[in-house]
Design a protein around this motif. Structure first.
Motif, PDB file in Angstrom:
ATOM      1  N   ALA A  27       1.092  -1.297  -0.019  1.00 60.43           N
ATOM      2  CA  ALA A  27       0.422  -0.158  -0.064  1.00 60.43           C
ATOM      3  C   ALA A  27       1.161   0.755   0.243  1.00 60.43           C
ATOM      4  O   ALA A  27       0.487   1.819  -0.832  1.00 60.43           O
ATOM      5  N   GLN A  28       2.339   0.873   0.974  1.00 53.64           N
ATOM      6  CA  GLN A  28       2.986   2.700   0.929  1.00 53.64           C
ATOM      7  C   GLN A  28       3.878   2.594  -0.079  1.00 53.64           C
ATOM      8  O   GLN A  28       4.446   3.999  -0.938  1.00 53.64           O
TER       9      GLN A  28
ATOM     10  N   ARG B 240       5.462   3.082  -3.733  1.00 51.27           N
ATOM     11  CA  ARG B 240       5.691   4.040  -5.057  1.00 51.27           C
ATOM     12  C   ARG B 240       4.877   2.697  -6.133  1.00 51.27           C
ATOM     13  O   ARG B 240       4.024   3.737  -6.855  1.00 51.27           O
TER      14      ARG B 240
ATOM     15  N   ALA C 157       1.487   0.361  -4.697  1.00 48.33           N
ATOM     16  CA  ALA C 157       0.004   1.185  -4.652  1.00 48.33           C
ATOM     17  C   ALA C 157      -0.467   1.019  -5.726  1.00 48.33           C
ATOM     18  O   ALA C 157      -1.786   1.161  -4.896  1.00 48.33           O
TER      19      ALA C 157
ATOM     20  N   TYR D 157      -2.638  -2.144  -6.153  1.00 41.79           N
ATOM     21  CA  TYR D 157      -2.468  -2.882  -5.240  1.00 41.79           C
ATOM     22  C   TYR D 157      -4.391  -1.644  -4.549  1.00 41.79           C
ATOM     23  O   TYR D 157      -5.282  -2.761  -4.321  1.00 41.79           O
ATOM     24  N   ASN D 158      -4.383  -0.417  -5.055  1.00 39.57           N
ATOM     25  CA  ASN D 158      -5.487   0.182  -4.409  1.00 39.57           C
ATOM     26  C   ASN D 158      -6.289   0.006  -5.538  1.00 39.57           C
ATOM     27  O   ASN D 158      -8.117  -0.462  -5.008  1.00 39.57           O
TER      28      ASN D 158
END
Length: 149
Positions: A61-62, A64, A67, A70-71
């Motif tokens: 999630a963190q 770059r 993310a 994942y999002n």
């Protein structure tokens, strides 16, 4: 030594209890011994794997690079979350309980993280599914042995 072999094999991804029970029987353990040791081996990985997945989830999630993907995956899962909340625990149990390739505890833990099932619930649901899968595998193993002996 046989107990350790069965325990370790049952804790491995993909093989899990589907391989541990027949191995235990082949090594001379009684059916119930093979089932018990295999189930313990398969259940032993659930909590550590869930904890690892939590840390990986935070990392993905963190990061770059990961993310956006994942999002997107979380967003798709959130759309299906309402129906999954209602039936998800039963689906997760059946997913593990039916002993098919890649439908074991390892994969179920990943699914539970995607659908945000609490760890405590996941542990018990997956553990019960593992035991049910073990019983099915044991019955099939005994049936094959009785046919060929």
């Amino acid at each position: 030594m046989e107990y350790l072999q069965v325990f370790v094999l049952s804790a491995m991804p993909v093989v899990e209890i589907r391989g541990g029970v027949p191995l235990g029987v082949m090594l001379g353990l009684s059916g119930w011994e093979a089932l018990a040791v295999s189930a313990l081996g398969n259940v032993a990985i659930i909590l550590p794997w869930l904890l690892i997945l939590c840390h990986l989830e935070t990392y993905f999630a963190q990061n770059r690079l990961t993310a956006p993907l994942y999002n997107r995956m979380v967003h798709k899962a959130e759309k299906k979350r309402a129906s999954f909340v209602k039936y998800g625990k039963y689906a997760l149990f059946l997913f593990v309980a039916i002993p098919l390739p890649v439908t074991g505890a390892w994969t179920a833990c990943v699914a539970s993280r995607v659908f945000r099932i609490p760890m405590k619930d996941t542990f018990w649901i997956v553990s019960l599914g593992v035991v049910m899968a073990g019983i099915i595998v044991l019955l099939n193993t005994m049936m094959v042995i009785s046919v060929f002996s």
